[in-house]
Design a protein around this motif. Structure first.
Motif, mmCIF file in Angstrom:
data_model
loop_
_atom_site.group_PDB
_atom_site.id
_atom_site.type_symbol
_atom_site.label_atom_id
_atom_site.label_comp_id
_atom_site.label_asym_id
_atom_site.label_seq_id
_atom_site.Cartn_x
_atom_site.Cartn_y
_atom_site.Cartn_z
ATOM 1 N N TRP A 98 0.839 -1.195 0.000
ATOM 2 C CA TRP A 98 0.000 0.000 0.000
ATOM 3 C C TRP A 98 0.877 1.250 0.000
ATOM 4 N N TYR A 99 1.008 1.863 -1.179
ATOM 5 C CA TYR A 99 1.769 3.106 -1.281
ATOM 6 C C TYR A 99 1.146 4.195 -0.422
ATOM 7 N N PHE A 100 -0.170 4.188 -0.348
ATOM 8 C CA PHE A 100 -0.911 5.151 0.457
ATOM 9 C C PHE A 100 -0.418 5.172 1.907
ATOM 10 N N LYS A 101 -0.018 4.038 2.425
ATOM 11 C CA LYS A 101 0.391 3.922 3.818
ATOM 12 C C LYS A 101 1.866 4.235 4.040
ATOM 13 N N GLN A 102 2.636 4.334 2.984
ATOM 14 C CA GLN A 102 4.071 4.513 3.139
ATOM 15 C C GLN A 102 4.394 5.940 3.564
ATOM 16 N N ASP A 103 5.476 6.076 4.305
ATOM 17 C CA ASP A 103 5.918 7.398 4.730
ATOM 18 C C ASP A 103 6.334 8.248 3.542
ATOM 19 N N VAL A 104 6.115 9.560 3.664
ATOM 20 C CA VAL A 104 6.690 10.482 2.690
ATOM 21 C C VAL A 104 8.212 10.367 2.792
ATOM 22 N N PHE A 366 -3.280 -7.044 4.306
ATOM 23 C CA PHE A 366 -1.985 -6.389 4.111
ATOM 24 C C PHE A 366 -2.088 -4.870 4.225
ATOM 25 N N ARG A 367 -3.282 -4.335 4.046
ATOM 26 C CA ARG A 367 -3.478 -2.915 4.361
ATOM 27 C C ARG A 367 -3.320 -2.697 5.855
ATOM 28 N N LEU A 368 -3.857 -3.624 6.663
ATOM 29 C CA LEU A 368 -3.684 -3.529 8.112
ATOM 30 C C LEU A 368 -2.214 -3.651 8.482
ATOM 31 N N TYR A 369 -1.506 -4.580 7.849
ATOM 32 C CA TYR A 369 -0.082 -4.747 8.150
ATOM 33 C C TYR A 369 0.720 -3.493 7.794
ATOM 34 N N ALA A 370 0.287 -2.768 6.754
ATOM 35 C CA ALA A 370 1.008 -1.570 6.318
ATOM 36 C C ALA A 370 0.838 -0.403 7.273
ATOM 37 N N ASP A 371 -0.095 -0.506 8.219
ATOM 38 C CA ASP A 371 -0.352 0.615 9.114
ATOM 39 C C ASP A 371 0.850 0.877 10.016
ATOM 40 N N ASN A 372 1.117 2.142 10.277
ATOM 41 C CA ASN A 372 2.287 2.516 11.068
ATOM 42 C C ASN A 372 2.191 2.115 12.530
ATOM 43 N N ASN A 373 1.005 1.807 12.998
ATOM 44 C CA ASN A 373 0.858 1.359 14.381
ATOM 45 C C ASN A 373 0.878 -0.155 14.522
ATOM 46 N N LEU A 455 -7.854 7.072 8.947
ATOM 47 C CA LEU A 455 -9.180 6.713 9.414
ATOM 48 C C LEU A 455 -9.460 5.242 9.126
ATOM 49 N N SER A 456 -10.398 4.679 9.866
ATOM 50 C CA SER A 456 -10.741 3.261 9.679
ATOM 51 C C SER A 456 -11.875 3.099 8.673
ATOM 52 N N SER A 457 -11.970 4.018 7.743
ATOM 53 C CA SER A 457 -13.012 3.960 6.727
ATOM 54 C C SER A 457 -12.744 2.826 5.747
ATOM 55 N N ARG A 458 -13.806 2.382 5.088
ATOM 56 C CA ARG A 458 -13.652 1.305 4.103
ATOM 57 C C ARG A 458 -12.693 1.722 3.000
ATOM 58 N N LYS A 459 -12.838 2.979 2.552
ATOM 59 C CA LYS A 459 -11.887 3.526 1.589
ATOM 60 C C LYS A 459 -10.758 4.188 2.367
ATOM 61 N N PRO A 460 -9.505 3.817 2.139
ATOM 62 C CA PRO A 460 -8.405 4.382 2.932
ATOM 63 C C PRO A 460 -8.299 5.897 2.770
ATOM 64 N N ILE A 461 -8.398 6.616 3.877
ATOM 65 C CA ILE A 461 -8.356 8.077 3.891
ATOM 66 C C ILE A 461 -7.471 8.531 5.046
ATOM 67 N N ASN A 507 -3.967 0.018 -4.680
ATOM 68 C CA ASN A 507 -2.924 -0.133 -3.667
ATOM 69 C C ASN A 507 -1.673 0.676 -3.976
ATOM 70 N N LYS A 508 -1.525 1.131 -5.216
ATOM 71 C CA LYS A 508 -0.339 1.894 -5.590
ATOM 72 C C LYS A 508 -0.626 3.374 -5.811
ATOM 73 N N GLY A 509 -1.898 3.764 -5.742
ATOM 74 C CA GLY A 509 -2.259 5.120 -6.102
ATOM 75 C C GLY A 509 -2.650 5.971 -4.912
ATOM 76 N N LEU A 510 -2.554 7.289 -5.100
ATOM 77 C CA LEU A 510 -2.898 8.265 -4.083
ATOM 78 C C LEU A 510 -3.544 9.470 -4.748
ATOM 79 N N LEU A 511 -4.690 9.860 -4.227
ATOM 80 C CA LEU A 511 -5.333 11.114 -4.618
ATOM 81 C C LEU A 511 -5.243 12.031 -3.413
#
Length: 759
Positions: A98-104, A366-373, A455-461, A507-511
């Motif tokens: 999940w690129y969305f979850k990766q650090d800047v 794997f989205r859960l695993y990507a979380d920083n916490n 947020l714990s929304s269905r769509k990662p935000i 999983n690779k994109g960010l808006l």
């Protein structure tokens, strides 16, 4: 030995050969243990029966796969796949990263994580590789056979035992019941490679620590008539007073008896060039194991008269694997969390929405695993026969609350910059982190504070308010980190406060949307002829800016990538007031102000080809269109204009001729990747084509040049070593516009800046 085997064979014929049973013992040995697959191949090809299996560490994994009904040919193919190679190095499949979850990206080289109530000693990392991908696949691969066997390993396709090391009670533990995936994971938790796992409250590590060749387990559990051992391990030499690793090994590892406890039996000892953690040579390891077994085949056939044809074996295997319960999950539970954290995880996995199959669950997992916490996950599936589905328990390992990062850029050129970062993680209804970041050096200084809330929304935000200060000092006369220098001819300062809001696109994109208030202060001289009593021109720009960014990123590194792709499209609006106060070197001493409003659109494509080849290619294309008008003078206009900076070196020069309101630029790369992707020889060439170049007139004002009449070039050659901390590289560059266009440097670290107001 041959006489003993003949005598044993005679007894077997007298007592009934049909009763003869054979046990196979597989040692540990890391990647060297892949030779066991070749041994099993040779036995099957020669119709030698395998009635029982015991294994330790890698031998436990190979043995469990065979006991589950996989053929040695299937295992051989699996270990040669890219997927298994990724598991071996602790990676994640691209489709689930999940690129969305990766650090800047920042310039960090060393990351240390702490809990606030622990010491440094208890906060050091305990594993080099993440087992999350292999844990997932082992859970799926072994769930069905564990369910079919009723969680009794005697009821597998081949009765099986494996051993692990209980470091709580300091003893060897034999697994003969329970979840097969859990038993194998416990047995192969090699110290410092994979994190140990807790079973029934006891911490388990690699079985090889206390019993690396469980022939005694084979004898005690199954009492076979003949034991075949496949051994690639050995007892280490005595510890040396000057060798710390040998002393630690002696304290941790108990000597193993590499022999069979009774006759008849024999031990095959394959020899291979494969090393402990080199899983890239699996094909050769399997071939070496096969050759070693075939060399002993006459003795094996002499000692074992019973035969099982491959046709009979295939029929039994098909019958066993027929009707294995599909991985469909009904009840999902989380261990290791409080109520709020559990609710966050449940929302991410969409618990309560009914039955969920493995394919639907995997990206959420794997989205859960990507979380920083979250620092780790371990799944355990248990079959519920009444419902016909699995219950899934997920052990969630919390990430440590405090993280400290150190890094920067250290170079033979005057761009040395240090970096320190501090992050505090807090986890509840949202997954959040508060972060402070500081860069310090003569060239670049910055400070940033930001709060990110996922947020714990269905769509990662996520939402991210931030405050940032920057200072760039473009200079040309100092050569060391602490040397004093004369005033620089351009100093650029920026302050901004605002917020980013992002949403995952796949999983690779960010808006991402952002809104900021910013102030820039540019101090500069319009000439190189200035003295210590002169004052610089100063341009302040007070503005608001808002933009939308669409980005897709799969690049494998934050600097010097050699695989993956980046696509970025950005639209931004800027509105503000310029106030320019001329210095003593400018003829017009009147202060002036001006309102500026403009839009800017920018598109970048950075792509690499042949990612698994030694010789690779890449391309970069970038286009910018801006409606920005000129500021009060030439230098102020340049400082506010878009810039093309395709290489790390180009980001450390103020290049007049690579700035323009509208331009098209691009280039190509050729990369030779050697030594397992640790060294790159990188050759690059770029061209910058402005629509109309920004030119200086005789009154130091900016004016447009003739359309498509000027262009500039950058060439670069680098030898890069990707060290465990960060890149070390030697570079030679040709950069148009410099007084001396050929530049040379030796560098270590990252040329990365904090987010700017107009990024």
């Amino acid at each position: 030995m041959r006489l003993l085997l003949s005598f044993t064979l005679s007894l077997g014929l007298l007592g009934g050969i049909a009763a003869q049973h054979v046990g196979l013992v597989l040692s540990g040995g890391g990647a060297v243990g892949l030779t066991h697959i070749g041994v099993i191949k040779a036995l099957e090809e020669n119709d030698i029966p395998i009635d029982y299996i015991t294994g330790s560490s890698m031998g436990a994994l190979i043995g469990a796969m065979y006991a589950s009904g996989l053929t040695p040919w299937q295992m051989d193919s699996l270990f040669q796949t890219d997927l298994y190679q990724l598991m071996a190095v602790g990676g994640i499949e691209d489709a689930y990263t999940w690129y969305f979850k990766q650090d800047v990206p920042d310039a960090s080289l060393i990351n240390l994580k702490f809990d606030l109530d622990t010491t440094l000693q208890t906060s050091l990392p305990t594993n080099l590789r993440s087992p999350v991908l292999s844990d997932w696949w082992q859970m799926l691969g072994f769930a069905g056979v564990s369910a079919k066997s009723g969680y009794h390993m005697d009821s597998l396709f081949i009765p099986f035992r494996c051993v692990a090391s209980d470091i709580t009670d300091q003893r060897s533990v034999v697994f003969g019941e329970g979840d097969l995936a859990l038993a194998v994971r416990a047995s192969m938790s090699y110290p410092f490679y994979f994190k140990p796992i807790r079973v029934n409250g006891h911490l388990m590590m690699d079985g090889g620590m206390y019993n690396n060749f469980p022939s005694d387990v084979m004898y005690d559990a199954f009492m076979p008539d003949f034991i075949i051992g496949s051994n690639v391990a050995y007892n280490a030499a005595p510890p040396d007073e000057d060798d710390l690793m040998s002393q630690l090994r002696a304290m941790m590892v108990t000597k193993t008896n590499y022999s069979v406890p009774c006759e008849p039996g024999l031990i095959i000892e394959p020899k291979t060039a494969t090393t402990l953690f080199d899983f890239t040579t699996s094909k050769q390891a399997v071939a070496d194991g096969y050759a070693a077994a075939m060399a002993r085949m006459p003795e094996i056939k002499e000692g074992i008269a019973r035969r099982v044809s491959r046709k009979e074996l295939a029929a039994r295997r098909a019958a066993f694997r027929k009707g294995l319960p599909a991985p469909v999950f009904g009840n999902i539970q989380f261990d290791g969390l409080n109520r709020k954290q559990t609710r966050f995880c449940e929302n991410l996995l969409n618990k309560g929405a009914g039955l969920i199959d493995a394919g639907t669950l995997k990206p959420r997992y794997f989205r859960l695993y990507a979380d920083n916490n979250v620092s780790g996950l371990f799944p355990q599936a248990t079959f519920d026969r009444a419902r016909g589905t699995y219950d899934l328990r997920i052990l969630v390992k919390r990430e440590k609350k405090l993280e400290v990062r150190f890094g920067g850029m250290f170079s033979s050129r005057p761009i040395n910059t240090g970096m320190v970062g501090l992050r505090y993680n807090f986890f509840g209804h949202a997954s959040s982190r508060l972060e402070g970041l500081a860069y310090f050096g003569k060239f670049y200084t910055a400070g940033q504070i930001k709060l990110r809330m996922d947020l714990s929304s269905r769509k990662p935000i996520y939402l991210e308010p931030a405050i940032t200060l920057h200072r760039w000092d473009w200079f040309n006369s100092f050569s060391s980190f602490f040397e004093e220098v004369r005033p620089a001819y351009i100093v650029n300062r920026e302050f901004w406060a605002g917020a980013n809001a992002g949403m995952a696109v796949g999983n690779k994109g960010l808006l991402r949307l952002d809104a900021k208030y910013a102030q820039t202060t540019d101090e500069y001289y319009q000439t190189e002829d200035f003295g210590s009593r002169d004052t610089a021109d100063a341009t302040n720009f007070y503005h608001v800016t808002s933009g939308v960014l669409l980005e897709r990123n799969s690049l494998n590194r934050k600097q010097h990538p050699n695989a993956g792709e980046l696509f970025r499209a950005e639209l931004r609006y800027v509105s503000g007031e310029e106030r320019t106060d001329p210095g003593t070197t400018y003829t017009d001493r009147l202060s002036r102000s001006k309102q500026h409003d403009w839009f800017i659109a920018k598109v970048t494509l950075d792509k690499y080809f042949l990612p698994r080849k030694r010789v690779r290619f890449g391309m970069l294309i970038e286009g910018v269109f801006s409606t920005q008008d000129f500021f009060q003078n030439y230098t102020a206009s340049l400082l506010r204009s878009p810039v093309f900076q395709p290489t790390p070196e180009s980001r450390t020069y103020f290049l007049d001729n690579f700035r323009a309101q509208q331009y098209l630029a691009g280039g190509a790369r050729a990369i030779i990747a050697v030594a397992k992707n640790k060294f790159d020889l990188r050759l690059e060439a770029y061209a910058f084509q402005p629509y109309k170049a920004i030119e200086r007139n005789n009154t130091d004002q900016a004016e447009e040049g003739t359309a498509i009449s000027e262009r500039s070039f950058i060439g670069s050659g680098s030898l890069i070593w990707q060290s465990p901390l960060g890149p070390v590289w030697l570079n030679t560059s040709y950069i148009d516009g410099l007084a001396k266009p050929w530049v040379f440097s030796a560098s270590f670290g990252y040329v990365v800046f904090a987010q700017r107001a107009q990024e």
